[in-house]
Design a protein around this motif. Structure first.
Motif, PDB file in Angstrom:
ATOM      1  N   PHE A  45       4.207   7.721 -25.383  1.00  0.00           N
ATOM      2  CA  PHE A  45       5.746   7.701 -24.911  1.00  0.00           C
ATOM      3  C   PHE A  45       6.302   7.640 -26.282  1.00  0.00           C
ATOM      4  O   PHE A  45       7.131   9.016 -25.725  1.00  0.00           O
ATOM      5  N   LYS A  46       5.584   8.366 -27.854  1.00  0.00           N
ATOM      6  CA  LYS A  46       6.890   7.993 -28.688  1.00  0.00           C
ATOM      7  C   LYS A  46       6.841   9.753 -28.996  1.00  0.00           C
ATOM      8  O   LYS A  46       7.383  10.966 -29.081  1.00  0.00           O
ATOM      9  N   ARG A  47       5.251   9.809 -28.208  1.00  0.00           N
ATOM     10  CA  ARG A  47       4.646  11.787 -28.832  1.00  0.00           C
ATOM     11  C   ARG A  47       5.326  12.348 -27.545  1.00  0.00           C
ATOM     12  O   ARG A  47       6.343  13.161 -28.017  1.00  0.00           O
ATOM     13  N   LEU A  48       5.747  11.772 -26.569  1.00  0.00           N
ATOM     14  CA  LEU A  48       6.768  12.643 -25.338  1.00  0.00           C
ATOM     15  C   LEU A  48       7.944  12.700 -25.492  1.00  0.00           C
ATOM     16  O   LEU A  48       8.549  13.225 -25.416  1.00  0.00           O
ATOM     17  N   PHE A  49       8.632  11.145 -25.392  1.00  0.00           N
ATOM     18  CA  PHE A  49      10.255  11.202 -25.797  1.00  0.00           C
ATOM     19  C   PHE A  49      11.038  11.007 -27.235  1.00  0.00           C
ATOM     20  O   PHE A  49      11.528  11.128 -27.307  1.00  0.00           O
ATOM     21  N   GLY A  50       9.715  10.790 -27.940  1.00  0.00           N
ATOM     22  CA  GLY A  50      10.337  10.312 -29.573  1.00  0.00           C
ATOM     23  C   GLY A  50      11.164   9.589 -30.436  1.00  0.00           C
ATOM     24  O   GLY A  50      11.287   8.920 -30.903  1.00  0.00           O
ATOM     25  N   ASN A  51      10.633   8.212 -28.825  1.00  0.00           N
ATOM     26  CA  ASN A  51      11.496   6.696 -29.902  1.00  0.00           C
ATOM     27  C   ASN A  51       9.801   6.234 -29.432  1.00  0.00           C
ATOM     28  O   ASN A  51       9.147   6.419 -28.218  1.00  0.00           O
ATOM     29  N   ILE A  52       9.972   4.749 -29.853  1.00  0.00           N
ATOM     30  CA  ILE A  52       8.565   3.668 -29.997  1.00  0.00           C
ATOM     31  C   ILE A  52       9.071   2.837 -29.811  1.00  0.00           C
ATOM     32  O   ILE A  52      10.273   2.816 -29.439  1.00  0.00           O
ATOM     33  N   PRO A  53       8.674   2.683 -28.512  1.00  0.00           N
ATOM     34  CA  PRO A  53       9.042   1.368 -27.316  1.00  0.00           C
ATOM     35  C   PRO A  53       8.640  -0.024 -28.072  1.00  0.00           C
ATOM     36  O   PRO A  53       8.189   0.151 -28.673  1.00  0.00           O
ATOM     37  N   PRO A  54       9.955  -0.911 -28.237  1.00  0.00           N
ATOM     38  CA  PRO A  54      10.242  -2.157 -29.537  1.00  0.00           C
ATOM     39  C   PRO A  54       9.158  -3.127 -28.611  1.00  0.00           C
ATOM     40  O   PRO A  54       8.963  -3.288 -27.112  1.00  0.00           O
ATOM     41  N   SER A  97       1.509  13.555 -10.767  1.00  0.00           N
ATOM     42  CA  SER A  97       1.574  12.150 -12.007  1.00  0.00           C
ATOM     43  C   SER A  97       1.038  12.895 -13.229  1.00  0.00           C
ATOM     44  O   SER A  97      -0.356  13.128 -12.570  1.00  0.00           O
ATOM     45  N   LEU A  98       1.833  12.536 -14.134  1.00  0.00           N
ATOM     46  CA  LEU A  98       1.266  13.648 -15.508  1.00  0.00           C
ATOM     47  C   LEU A  98       0.769  12.381 -16.351  1.00  0.00           C
ATOM     48  O   LEU A  98       1.472  11.122 -16.800  1.00  0.00           O
ATOM     49  N   ASP A  99      -1.063  12.548 -17.038  1.00  0.00           N
ATOM     50  CA  ASP A  99      -1.358  11.365 -18.396  1.00  0.00           C
ATOM     51  C   ASP A  99      -1.898  11.856 -19.477  1.00  0.00           C
ATOM     52  O   ASP A  99      -1.582  12.862 -19.636  1.00  0.00           O
ATOM     53  N   ALA A 100      -1.574  10.962 -20.405  1.00  0.00           N
ATOM     54  CA  ALA A 100      -3.208  11.828 -21.295  1.00  0.00           C
ATOM     55  C   ALA A 100      -2.102  13.072 -22.190  1.00  0.00           C
ATOM     56  O   ALA A 100      -1.100  13.029 -22.255  1.00  0.00           O
ATOM     57  N   SER A 101      -3.198  13.560 -21.803  1.00  0.00           N
ATOM     58  CA  SER A 101      -2.861  14.682 -23.487  1.00  0.00           C
ATOM     59  C   SER A 101      -1.448  15.982 -22.153  1.00  0.00           C
ATOM     60  O   SER A 101      -1.228  16.952 -22.430  1.00  0.00           O
ATOM     61  N   ALA A 102      -1.630  15.228 -21.142  1.00  0.00           N
ATOM     62  CA  ALA A 102      -0.307  16.396 -20.085  1.00  0.00           C
ATOM     63  C   ALA A 102       0.962  15.575 -20.897  1.00  0.00           C
ATOM     64  O   ALA A 102       2.032  16.088 -20.197  1.00  0.00           O
ATOM     65  N   LEU A 103       0.661  14.669 -21.480  1.00  0.00           N
ATOM     66  CA  LEU A 103       2.225  14.243 -21.884  1.00  0.00           C
ATOM     67  C   LEU A 103       2.938  14.804 -23.445  1.00  0.00           C
ATOM     68  O   LEU A 103       3.174  14.328 -24.251  1.00  0.00           O
ATOM     69  N   ILE A 104       3.671  15.838 -23.387  1.00  0.00           N
ATOM     70  CA  ILE A 104       3.760  16.863 -24.163  1.00  0.00           C
ATOM     71  C   ILE A 104       5.542  17.164 -23.781  1.00  0.00           C
ATOM     72  O   ILE A 104       5.629  17.209 -22.914  1.00  0.00           O
ATOM     73  N   PRO A 105       6.263  16.688 -25.342  1.00  0.00           N
ATOM     74  CA  PRO A 105       7.427  17.097 -24.960  1.00  0.00           C
ATOM     75  C   PRO A 105       8.188  18.598 -24.347  1.00  0.00           C
ATOM     76  O   PRO A 105       8.685  18.383 -23.571  1.00  0.00           O
ATOM     77  N   GLU A 106       7.408  19.987 -24.554  1.00  0.00           N
ATOM     78  CA  GLU A 106       7.166  20.677 -24.234  1.00  0.00           C
ATOM     79  C   GLU A 106       7.134  20.649 -22.734  1.00  0.00           C
ATOM     80  O   GLU A 106       7.928  21.230 -21.608  1.00  0.00           O
ATOM     81  N   VAL A 107       6.852  19.833 -21.974  1.00  0.00           N
ATOM     82  CA  VAL A 107       6.754  20.042 -19.925  1.00  0.00           C
ATOM     83  C   VAL A 107       7.916  19.073 -20.072  1.00  0.00           C
ATOM     84  O   VAL A 107       8.182  19.603 -18.867  1.00  0.00           O
ATOM     85  N   LEU A 108       9.082  18.400 -20.718  1.00  0.00           N
ATOM     86  CA  LEU A 108       9.999  17.681 -19.911  1.00  0.00           C
ATOM     87  C   LEU A 108      11.207  18.414 -19.036  1.00  0.00           C
ATOM     88  O   LEU A 108      11.743  18.055 -18.018  1.00  0.00           O
TER      89      LEU A 108
END
Length: 288
Positions: free
Chosen positions: A164-173, A136-147
């Motif tokens: 979510f935006k930081r990890l995936f690049g999209n802002i949830p509507p 389970s990854l949360d907070a500072s572990a959520l970076i796109p390089e880990v995907l």
């Protein structure tokens, strides 16, 4: 878009693993928690206590060496492993990997964690996945390089909208329908289970989607996300199905939040939330 299901007790009771009456210590889950920093010392403690309250047998809590004494002082139930540096470094991770028990079932990483080198996080995640540890990854572990190293592994990510935006690049509507569709498409694309936190949690692996409607404004207090991360890891330790474990954790956290809000109104702390977990989980207890 898939037809999402609203979580209920009857659904979640099928996701909670039964316990054998003859089981021994360690057979009902061994969890690793990696988090904490000079400022955010409490986050991994909250996750660890939540994992224990979920029914997990053993929790190893890894925090920077400056946090070890304070972490140990909170509860004698925590097995504390010092991280040799104040932040997550490659050297600290390599020493940590060597110190871990071989029979870990699950881990949660990132709560309050200060990361000096992104490669240290990638090394830790890959090393645990290579050992078949569910994550389970949360907070500072959520970076796109880990995907790239998470695809089609046993991994849950638990972002709020900003993460979510930081990890995936999209802002949830704001629209719930569009939000659900984005979570489903993103989970399918990256081969992971996503638990997007919000007034309604959205949990999806891209094939099946669950919604957890909370209506608990008292849960805006700091630390409730850390509790959720601990619950996810705790439930993953006895159920390999990431979607089921994440959905169960969301639902149980919601039940606990409602229970505390009814008792304390808008004056909840995350420790109150943890204290409520056994009472809301007790109806799901099964001994075989």
């Amino acid at each position: 878009m898939l037809e999402p299901s609203v979580l209920s007790s009857s659904t979640v009771e099928n996701f909670i693993a039964p316990r054998k009456s003859t089981s021994r210590k360690g057979e009902n889950g061994i969890v690793l928690v990696v988090g904490g920093s000079y400022i955010y010392h409490g986050a991994p403690i909250l996750s660890s206590l939540a994992a224990l309250r979920s029914g997990t047998d053993l929790v190893y809590t890894c925090v920077p060496k400056i946090n070890v004494t304070s972490t140990r002082s909170v509860s004698p139930n925590l097995i504390v492993i010092p991280l040799v540096d104040q932040k997550l470094t490659l050297g600290a991770v390599k020493k940590l990997i060597g110190a871990l028990p071989r029979n870990l079932h699950s881990a949660t990483i990132g709560m309050g964690l200060a990361i000096q080198d992104k490669n240290s996080l990638l090394y830790l995640v890959k090393s645990l996945l290579d050992r078949d540890v569910r994550l389970s990854l949360d907070a500072s572990a959520l970076i796109p390089e880990v995907l790239p190293i998470l695809a089609n592994k046993n991994v849950v990510v638990t972002p709020h909208a900003g993460e979510f935006k930081r990890l995936f690049g999209n802002i949830p509507p704001d629209s719930n329908l569009e939000r659900i569709e984005l979570v489903e498409q993103t989970a399918l694309k990256h081969g992971i289970t996503i638990l997007l936190k919000g007034p309604t949690d959205i949990i999806s692996d891209g094939n099946v989607t669950y919604l957890c409607k909370k209506n608990t404004p008292a849960m805006t207090v700091g630390g409730t996300g850390d509790v959720l991360s601990g619950l996810v890891a705790g439930l993953l330790s006895t159920n390999r199905n990431c979607l089921e474990s994440a959905a169960s954790a969301s639902f149980i956290c919601s039940l606990a939040g409602k229970d505390v809000q009814e008792k304390l109104g808008l004056h909840m702390t995350s420790m109150d939330l943890i204290d409520s977990i056994p009472f809301v989980m007790k109806p799901f207890d099964k001994i075989i």
